[in-house]
Design an enzyme around this catalytic site. Structure first.
Site, PDB file in Angstrom:
ATOM      1  N   GLY A   1      33.151 134.424  44.721  1.00 41.32           N
ATOM      2  CA  GLY A   1      33.123 135.872  44.935  1.00 41.32           C
ATOM      3  C   GLY A   1      34.006 136.346  46.052  1.00 41.32           C
ATOM      4  O   GLY A   1      34.166 137.555  46.261  1.00 41.32           O
TER       5      GLY A   1
ATOM      6  N   LYS B   1      45.264 127.444  60.169  1.00 45.79           N
ATOM      7  CA  LYS B   1      44.543 127.323  61.443  1.00 45.79           C
ATOM      8  C   LYS B   1      43.980 125.924  61.661  1.00 45.79           C
ATOM      9  O   LYS B   1      43.459 125.617  62.735  1.00 45.79           O
ATOM     10  CB  LYS B   1      43.439 128.374  61.502  1.00 45.79           C
TER      11      LYS B   1
ATOM     12  N   LEU C   1      47.227 138.889  52.211  1.00 40.57           N
ATOM     13  CA  LEU C   1      47.240 140.355  52.233  1.00 40.57           C
ATOM     14  C   LEU C   1      46.012 140.913  51.528  1.00 40.57           C
ATOM     15  O   LEU C   1      45.733 140.565  50.385  1.00 40.57           O
ATOM     16  CB  LEU C   1      48.502 140.877  51.549  1.00 40.57           C
TER      17      LEU C   1
ATOM     18  N   THR D   1      45.747 142.776  69.335  1.00 45.97           N
ATOM     19  CA  THR D   1      45.279 141.936  70.428  1.00 45.97           C
ATOM     20  C   THR D   1      46.355 141.659  71.470  1.00 45.97           C
ATOM     21  O   THR D   1      46.065 141.598  72.666  1.00 45.97           O
ATOM     22  CB  THR D   1      44.738 140.597  69.890  1.00 45.97           C
TER      23      THR D   1
END
Length: 624
Positions: free
Chosen positions: A290, A410, A449, A472
């Site tokens: 989902g 990451k 995106l 940031t």
């Protein structure tokens, strides 16, 4: 009441008159506009013959099925064919018909078809010009001034369409093609290159531009879109040719420029035969079905006609929305909606054992860096690492042929808990690849995106609220790709691996988030004086930039230009059991202990020191 003559009949009668006029004109030219008396009989008999012969030929060539208003090059080609055939047959027939009369001059046979072609083509062109002027001529001076960017066929069609619009008035065309400057497209001059948009828009008081480059690469469209944003011009765009498969591009397909036009890349071309081979007619399972990536994976998989698509998802509402969408758009695909938690071994074993999927795409994960850094660090470990182990272990136990882990950039030299847990999940899969016949592949990519938690929807909400837009750090950069591209490359990677590889997607060039914020403000029709950009300081665990490869890794090319293979440190024996003992403990584990243990399991993990929480700095004031 007199019955109105059918329009094609009028056109045909006009052409028959043209045949006669061309025959007469050929004689006049041949004899300097004074036909000698001895040639009159030949002229008269020849006139009767050419009207009968050429009139029949024109009907036979089907010249009267198209409308004069839309007469174009195909119609002229049809006229040319008919005239050439007439030019060949006419001398043969006339010589026979007038053999007892004076000879017809040979120059007449040459001039008559040329004059006829000029008449027929010219009459159609004049009619179309007159009709279009009647219909649209008054519109040319109306509407908002607009510049068209591009000089190809799509731009030509668009300029023509805009000339019939009361909403727009084309004041010029910009095109980078050498030699086009100073030329005209449907009466609109090519004023210069796209780089000159800034001063031209200001000089001509133009507030809108339309990018008409659907067949160009995305890089050229991106440059044009960026030029519009920088010039403060409201940009519209024709979709890329990959989105326009209906042939002719027209005004109805123009849409507003969005962020994907500024950040996206050329469309991905996957090797569909390879992907179809391992998906068609097979049971396929997607965890996290989902979510942003999981749901797009399901859509892409559905195109390859699996025998059953098992959608495993913890969020009930997300699962409901997915099944409703598939009922409308993929009614022939058998979708099984499974509510479950990847950490629940009983549920995972039940579903994998029942459906025996041929391939599992594991996309379920906690991905939000700041949320997972402190109060939720242990949950990130359990969901991202223990959950991956539960699904991967079950895949090995039930002999699932393929397992694809959706990872992240990451995980490379991680400085945050989320990235470290994803790298540890990669190591778990690499270790399990040694224990059974299941073929494990890992796919890394950057920000997507429009995905849940992406910075782009957040910026859009802040702009809609009137600002400020919070960034940031002035120098922070990120990689971006579309959800569709990411999902397609995940499927492609799943077809290519041999077990244990880490596939790295080509993410293109990193984007400065501050520039992205500026572009989004301008796209919304505002300026930075209307909506401020505020620098709030790096959040816990956040990097200034992301990497796609660890320092100790090497990449190898694949046969797909946007996929490379990273050779990571090989998994060692014996550590997995110790890791599982830590993951399965029945107590709450604090964030400090999580970081300490992750440093042990992921050597390249280097927790970032607490980021100094700067007071919000107004970017506009800072520049001043």
């Amino acid at each position: 009441m007199i019955k109105r003559i059918h329009h094609p009949l009028l056109v045909y009668l006009s052409d028959v008159i043209g045949v006669a006029l061309a025959w007469w004109g050929a004689y006049l030219i041949r004899f300097n506009f004074s036909i000698p008396a001895e040639f009159i009989p030949g002229f008269q008999l020849g006139l009767i013959v050419v009207i009968a012969l050429q009139g029949g030929l024109l009907r036979a060539f089907g010249l009267y099925r198209s409308l004069w208003l839309f007469a174009s090059l195909p119609d002229l080609l049809c006229i040319a064919r008919a005239v050439v055939v007439a030019a060949v047959l006419t001398p043969l027939v006339v010589v026979v018909a007038v053999r007892y009369a004076p000879e017809v001059p040979r120059l007449v046979y040459l001039l008559q078809p040329m004059l006829l072609a000029i008449y027929m083509g010219g009459s159609r062109a004049l009619y179309r010009t007159w009709k279009e002027f009647r219909l649209y001529g008054g519109l040319r001076a109306q509407g908002q001034p607009v510049l068209v960017l591009g000089g190809g066929e799509a731009a030509v069609n668009l300029v023509r369409d805009l000339s019939r619009s009361a909403e727009w008035r084309v004041v010029g065309v910009l095109d980078d093609t050498p030699g086009h400057r100073g030329r005209e497209i449907h009466g609109c001059e090519v004023l210069g290159g796209i780089a000159e948009l800034d001063w031209l828009a200001e000089e001509m008081k133009v507030g809108h531009a339309i990018i008409a480059m659907p067949s160009e690469g995305h890089e050229k469209r991106r440059v044009a879109a960026s030029a519009c944003v920088r010039a403060g011009v409201k940009a519209l765009i024709l979709p890329g040719i990959e989105d326009v498969m209906t042939g002719r591009v027209n005004l109805s397909q123009v849409r507003q420029v969005d962020v994907e036009d500024l950040l996206g890349r050329d469309p991905v071309r996957i090797h569909t035969a390879e992907v179809r081979e391992y998906l068609r007619g097979k049971a396929v399972m997607v965890t996290g079905a989902g979510g942003s990536i999981g749901s797009e994976l399901c859509r892409q998989i559905a195109r390859f006609e699996p025998s059953v698509l098992v959608c495993f998802e913890l969020n009930e509402f997300a699962l409901y929305r997915l099944t409703e969408e598939f009922a409308v758009h993929f009614p022939t695909v058998q979708v099984v909606a499974i509510a479950g938690d990847v950490k629940d071994s009983i549920r995972v074993d039940e579903i994998i054992g029942r459906f025996r999927p041929h391939v599992i795409f594991h996309a379920a994960a906690y991905k939000h860096v700041p949320l997972m850094e402190d109060d939720n660090a242990w949950q990130a470990v359990r969901n991202n690492v223990l959950g991956t182990w539960q699904v991967a272990r079950s895949a090995v136990a039930f002999g699932v042929p393929r397992f694809v882990l959706v990872s992240t950039d990451k995980a490379v030299n991680p400085t945050n808990v989320m990235g470290a847990t994803k790298r540890l999940a990669e190591r778990v899969c690499q270790a399990l690849a040694l224990q059974g016949k299941t073929q494990f592949e890992i796919v890394r990519f950057g920000n997507v995106l429009g995905s849940a938690g992406s910075v782009i929807p957040k910026f859009a909400e802040q702009i809609a609220a009137g600002g400020p837009v919070t960034v940031t750090h002035p120098e922070i950069t990120r990689y971006f790709m579309s959800i569709r591209e990411a999902a397609q490359l995940v499927l492609q990677a799943g077809s290519m691996g041999h077990g244990g590889e880490i596939f790295v997607l080509d993410m293109g060039k990193p984007v400065r988030i501050a520039d992205l914020a500026q572009d989004m403000i301008r796209l919304s029709g505002h300026s930075e004086s209307d909506i401020r950009i505020v620098f709030s300081g790096l959040r816990p665990g956040e990097k200034l930039y992301e990497e796609l490869l660890a320092d100790s890794e090497l990449t190898l090319p694949t046969h797909h230009p946007k996929l490379r293979i990273a050779r990571a440190e090989p998994a060692t024996d014996g550590w997995l059991d110790v890791l599982l003992a830590w993951l399965r403990q029945r107590r709450a584990v604090g964030a400090a202990e999580v970081r300490r243990e992750l440093r042990h399991w992921v050597p390249e993990y280097a927790p970032s020191p607490a980021a100094p929480q700067l007071k919000a700095v107004d970017a506009t004031a800072q520049r001043a």
